[in-house]
Design an enzyme around this catalytic site. Structure first.
Site, PDB file in Angstrom:
ATOM      1  N   HIS A  48      45.432  32.846  41.313  1.00 48.98           N
ATOM      2  CA  HIS A  48      44.204  32.881  40.521  1.00 48.98           C
ATOM      3  C   HIS A  48      43.046  33.294  41.417  1.00 48.98           C
ATOM      4  O   HIS A  48      42.888  32.764  42.522  1.00 48.98           O
ATOM      5  CB  HIS A  48      43.915  31.507  39.915  1.00 48.98           C
ATOM      6  CG  HIS A  48      42.590  31.414  39.226  1.00 48.98           C
ATOM      7  ND1 HIS A  48      42.135  32.382  38.349  1.00 48.98           N
ATOM      8  CD2 HIS A  48      41.610  30.483  39.288  1.00 48.98           C
ATOM      9  CE1 HIS A  48      40.949  32.050  37.904  1.00 48.98           C
ATOM     10  NE2 HIS A  48      40.602  30.890  38.459  1.00 48.98           N
TER      11      HIS A  48
ATOM     12  N   HIS B 260      38.721  35.021  41.181  1.00 46.79           N
ATOM     13  CA  HIS B 260      37.581  35.480  40.403  1.00 46.79           C
ATOM     14  C   HIS B 260      37.077  36.781  41.015  1.00 46.79           C
ATOM     15  O   HIS B 260      35.867  36.994  41.130  1.00 46.79           O
ATOM     16  CB  HIS B 260      36.454  34.442  40.409  1.00 46.79           C
ATOM     17  CG  HIS B 260      36.850  33.102  39.893  1.00 46.79           C
ATOM     18  ND1 HIS B 260      36.368  31.931  40.410  1.00 46.79           N
ATOM     19  CD2 HIS B 260      37.696  32.737  38.892  1.00 46.79           C
ATOM     20  CE1 HIS B 260      36.887  30.907  39.767  1.00 46.79           C
ATOM     21  NE2 HIS B 260      37.709  31.366  38.845  1.00 46.79           N
TER      22      HIS B 260
ATOM     23  N   ASP C 228      52.155  52.743  37.951  1.00 44.67           N
ATOM     24  CA  ASP C 228      53.182  52.296  38.894  1.00 44.67           C
ATOM     25  C   ASP C 228      53.311  50.779  38.899  1.00 44.67           C
ATOM     26  O   ASP C 228      54.405  50.226  38.764  1.00 44.67           O
ATOM     27  CB  ASP C 228      52.821  52.738  40.316  1.00 44.67           C
ATOM     28  CG  ASP C 228      52.975  54.217  40.559  1.00 44.67           C
ATOM     29  OD1 ASP C 228      53.592  54.899  39.728  1.00 44.67           O
ATOM     30  OD2 ASP C 228      52.471  54.699  41.597  1.00 44.67           O
TER      31      ASP C 228
ATOM     32  N   HIS D  23      36.594  34.155  32.507  1.00 47.46           N
ATOM     33  CA  HIS D  23      37.066  33.301  33.585  1.00 47.46           C
ATOM     34  C   HIS D  23      37.456  34.106  34.822  1.00 47.46           C
ATOM     35  O   HIS D  23      36.744  34.105  35.820  1.00 47.46           O
ATOM     36  CB  HIS D  23      38.238  32.447  33.082  1.00 47.46           C
ATOM     37  CG  HIS D  23      38.708  31.427  34.058  1.00 47.46           C
ATOM     38  ND1 HIS D  23      39.653  30.473  33.731  1.00 47.46           N
ATOM     39  CD2 HIS D  23      38.397  31.193  35.354  1.00 47.46           C
ATOM     40  CE1 HIS D  23      39.877  29.701  34.784  1.00 47.46           C
ATOM     41  NE2 HIS D  23      39.132  30.127  35.777  1.00 47.46           N
TER      42      HIS D  23
ATOM     43  N   TYR E 127      60.830  53.912  44.394  1.00 46.84           N
ATOM     44  CA  TYR E 127      59.845  53.915  45.483  1.00 46.84           C
ATOM     45  C   TYR E 127      60.204  52.926  46.605  1.00 46.84           C
ATOM     46  O   TYR E 127      60.713  51.843  46.336  1.00 46.84           O
ATOM     47  CB  TYR E 127      58.467  53.558  44.913  1.00 46.84           C
ATOM     48  CG  TYR E 127      57.381  53.426  45.945  1.00 46.84           C
ATOM     49  CD1 TYR E 127      56.738  54.545  46.460  1.00 46.84           C
ATOM     50  CD2 TYR E 127      57.018  52.177  46.423  1.00 46.84           C
ATOM     51  CE1 TYR E 127      55.739  54.422  47.416  1.00 46.84           C
ATOM     52  CE2 TYR E 127      56.012  52.032  47.375  1.00 46.84           C
ATOM     53  CZ  TYR E 127      55.380  53.166  47.870  1.00 46.84           C
ATOM     54  OH  TYR E 127      54.403  53.035  48.811  1.00 46.84           O
TER      55      TYR E 127
END
Length: 218
Positions: free
Chosen positions: A96, A98, A121, A161, A215
């Site tokens: 998580h 911001h 991709d 958020h 790749y």
């Protein structure tokens, strides 16, 4: 070294990566990792600065988000992480942040359109918007799962958020967070110049398949 001890050590380095790529400020943001073969995960403690993180400061929680081992209170996002691990057994890591540009899209409640080959991709689609949810309970986790289940993107922008990413490992989830911010910034800049050109879905599919299956080193 036990798997929990190894994950504690790994998470210190992965939190350093969040700083390296400019995805977090102060104590905001967190990385967690599922303990292989156990109904447990390791996560950052709440409100502890990044330069004070040590393997010993990382905490272990069960899949209900309850503290099992550690001297600190777990992240305020622990319930969200726990819900993801309960509902998505294929997920081995959750992140998580911001981060500025991606969170700016979240503040507008707008998905990042897939208009870059690098985005095709990594994400194979737009980066979707998840619902608004208050911090603390598992409503955020419910929004993450509802949005990402069946979606190619490992990243979701939770409205008003910030960014949550998932991966087969915590490292993969960190990579997704880094790439999410990178493409959110680029697409934002492109929109200042005009309307970005769309990529045909068939080409997105081909790019995604190549990157995921061809790749790199095999």
């Amino acid at each position: 070294m036990s798997s929990v001890d190894q994950l504690r050590k790994d998470l210190v380095g992965l939190h350093d990566q969040l700083i390296r790529w400019g995805l977090v400020v102060w104590t905001a943001g967190n990385v967690s990792a599922r303990v292989p073969g156990e109904d447990l995960f390791v996560i950052k403690p709440s409100g502890v600065s990044y330069d004070e993180l040590t393997p010993e400061s990382m905490v272990v929680c069960d899949l209900d988000g309850q503290l099992v081992e550690g001297d600190f209170a777990p992240s305020s996002d622990t319930a969200a992480h726990a819900y993801v691990y309960r509902e998505m057994p294929e997920v081995g890591g959750v992140v998580h942040t911001h981060s500025t540009y991606a969170t700016a899209w979240a503040a507008r409640g707008e998905p990042v359109p897939c208009v870059l080959t690098a985005m095709a991709d990594e994400f194979g689609a737009e980066i979707p918007i998840g619902p608004f949810a208050l911090i603390g309970g598992d409503d955020i986790g419910k929004g993450i799962v509802a949005t990402l289940r069946g979606h190619r993107s490992p990243a979701v922008l939770m409205q008003n958020h910030g960014v949550f990413t998932i991966g087969k490992s915590a490292k993969a989830a960190v990579k997704a967070a880094v790439m999410c911010e990178d493409v959110a910034r680029t697409v934002h800049i492109a929109r200042q110049l005009g309307e970005p050109l769309p990529i045909a879905q068939s080409d997105i599919d081909k790019l995604y398949d190549r990157y995921q299956n061809v790749y790199g080193q095999r």
